[in-house]
Design an enzyme around this catalytic site. Structure first.
Site, short mmCIF file in Angstrom:
data_model
loop_
_atom_site.label_atom_id
_atom_site.label_comp_id
_atom_site.label_asym_id
_atom_site.label_seq_id
_atom_site.Cartn_x
_atom_site.Cartn_y
_atom_site.Cartn_z
N PRO A 170 31.94 17.52 26.83
CA PRO A 170 33.11 16.90 26.21
C PRO A 170 33.27 17.31 24.75
O PRO A 170 32.30 17.43 24.01
CB PRO A 170 32.80 15.40 26.33
CG PRO A 170 31.88 15.30 27.50
CD PRO A 170 31.05 16.55 27.45
N GLU A 171 34.52 17.53 24.36
CA GLU A 171 34.81 17.94 22.98
C GLU A 171 35.17 16.72 22.13
O GLU A 171 35.20 15.58 22.64
CB GLU A 171 35.92 18.99 22.99
CG GLU A 171 35.54 20.19 23.83
CD GLU A 171 36.55 21.33 23.80
OE1 GLU A 171 37.32 21.44 22.84
OE2 GLU A 171 36.58 22.12 24.77
N ASN A 187 35.26 24.68 23.46
CA ASN A 187 35.79 25.89 24.07
C ASN A 187 37.25 25.77 24.48
O ASN A 187 38.01 26.74 24.40
CB ASN A 187 34.93 26.29 25.27
CG ASN A 187 35.05 27.75 25.61
OD1 ASN A 187 35.09 28.60 24.72
ND2 ASN A 187 35.12 28.07 26.89
N ARG A 207 30.50 32.11 25.55
CA ARG A 207 31.41 31.17 26.20
C ARG A 207 32.56 31.92 26.87
O ARG A 207 33.04 32.94 26.36
CB ARG A 207 31.99 30.19 25.17
CG ARG A 207 30.96 29.42 24.38
CD ARG A 207 30.05 28.59 25.27
NE ARG A 207 30.79 27.61 26.04
CZ ARG A 207 31.07 26.38 25.59
NH1 ARG A 207 30.68 26.00 24.38
NH2 ARG A 207 31.73 25.53 26.35
#
Length: 326
Positions: free
Chosen positions: A2-3, A223, A302
């Site tokens: 989670p960002e 990302n 990534r």
């Protein structure tokens, strides 16, 4: 994982329980002894980048809520469960399509346990792939696992509070610390975010897609945000920051702040994310999207998506275009 916007939403789910005493605990965590949280009061909840920090004190350390406040909290808890569409949002927030990962924990030791009577007992929570928090509900399996079993996810930690509500933590790593590890100047969602320092980082010869994921300058930026804002700014991921005009970097930074804020607001209003480039085969203009695994030579790589037509490669100082690894 989670960002920043997702973790901020998790923090908001914990906020109604601040001031309440933990009356029952559960969970599979081996890093901490979950039983030692029983009878402690949740004193504070903070988010910094991708980490959540919860402060606990002895139940007598703070004045607890009044009977009227507890009644209001019980009423709120009865209808304050986390949104049902969280499953759909998590299909965008973490790295979908990659093998599901569980954050591994080592068994706890007694030295990790908090001093319930002392100040500054903070539990740091770092979420793994598909990590989440639910308020007043448990996550249920919506599909069979790789073995074909329909098993509900196992909570890492469950906290039941005196109001009757509870918090459930999934796929996260936890440990005790004396205080939050925080630098608001680097937090992309903080009002104290330091634009000047972020711009200085972006102006280095490093590819911008590497710099954007450097949590020293862009804490909470992950990302998904990286891919989306590079497309919005029409910048190739491997472009060296030192080759871009200051106005281009300013625009990229504006997109980073605005996209993160908009994503958080969408989450708070129960709306899902609708990416333009992330995990897409075509960009909004119909061009074919390229995908590559990009990252520093000895750092984390990534998955990255970009449109070669909308985000053309910028020649390096030697005149050669940026090299791309597919």
């Amino acid at each position: 994982m989670p960002e920043g916007p997702s973790v901020k939403k998790f923090q908001l789910l914990t906020s109604p329980f601040v001031g309440q005493v933990v009356i029952k605990v559960g969970g599979s965590s081996r890093k901490i002894n979950v039983n030692e949280l029983k009878a402690l009061r949740l004193q504070d909840s903070q988010v910094h980048g991708k980490n959540l920090f919860l402060a606990f004190v002895a139940a007598g350390g703070l004045l607890g809520p009044t009977a009227e406040e507890l009644a209001l909290q019980r009423e709120a808890c009865s209808g304050a469960s986390s949104p049902a569409q969280e499953e759909q949002e998590q299909a965008c927030a973490p790295q979908i399509g990659l093998p599901e990962e569980e954050l591994q924990e080592v068994p706890h030791s007694r030295s990790d346990a908090p001093d319930a009577g002392g100040p500054g007992n903070w539990l740091r929570v770092h979420f793994g792939l598909f990590g989440s928090i639910r308020a007043n509900e448990f996550s249920r399996a919506n599909k069979a696992n790789k073995r074909g079993d329909w098993k509900d996810p196992i909570p890492r930690l469950v906290l039941h509070f005196e109001s009757g509500g509870f918090l459930v933590f999934y796929n996260c790593r936890m440990h005790w610390c004396s205080s939050p590890i925080a630098d608001p100047a680097s937090d992309i969602l903080s009002v104290e975010f330091h634009r000047g320092r972020a711009l200085d980082a972006l102006r280095t010869p490093n590819p911008v897609c590497y710099t954007l994921l450097d949590q020293r300058y862009f804490s909470g930026l992950g990302n998904i945000i990286k891919n989306e804002i590079l497309y919005l700014a029409k910048i190739h991921p491997l472009t060296q920051g030192s080759l871009l005009a200051l106005s281009d970097l300013e625009r990229l930074l504006d997109y980073a702040i605005q996209f993160s804020s908009d994503w958080l607001q969408s989450k708070l209003h129960g709306k899902g994310l609708h990416p333009q480039i992330y995990r897409k085969e075509q960009c909004p203009l119909g061009h074919t999207v390229m995908k590559g695994t990009l990252g520093p030579l000895h750092g984390l790589k990534r998955l990255t998506w970009w449109c070669p037509q909308c985000q053309p490669a910028v020649p390096s100082g030697s005149g050669d275009p940026s090299l791309v690894t597919k």
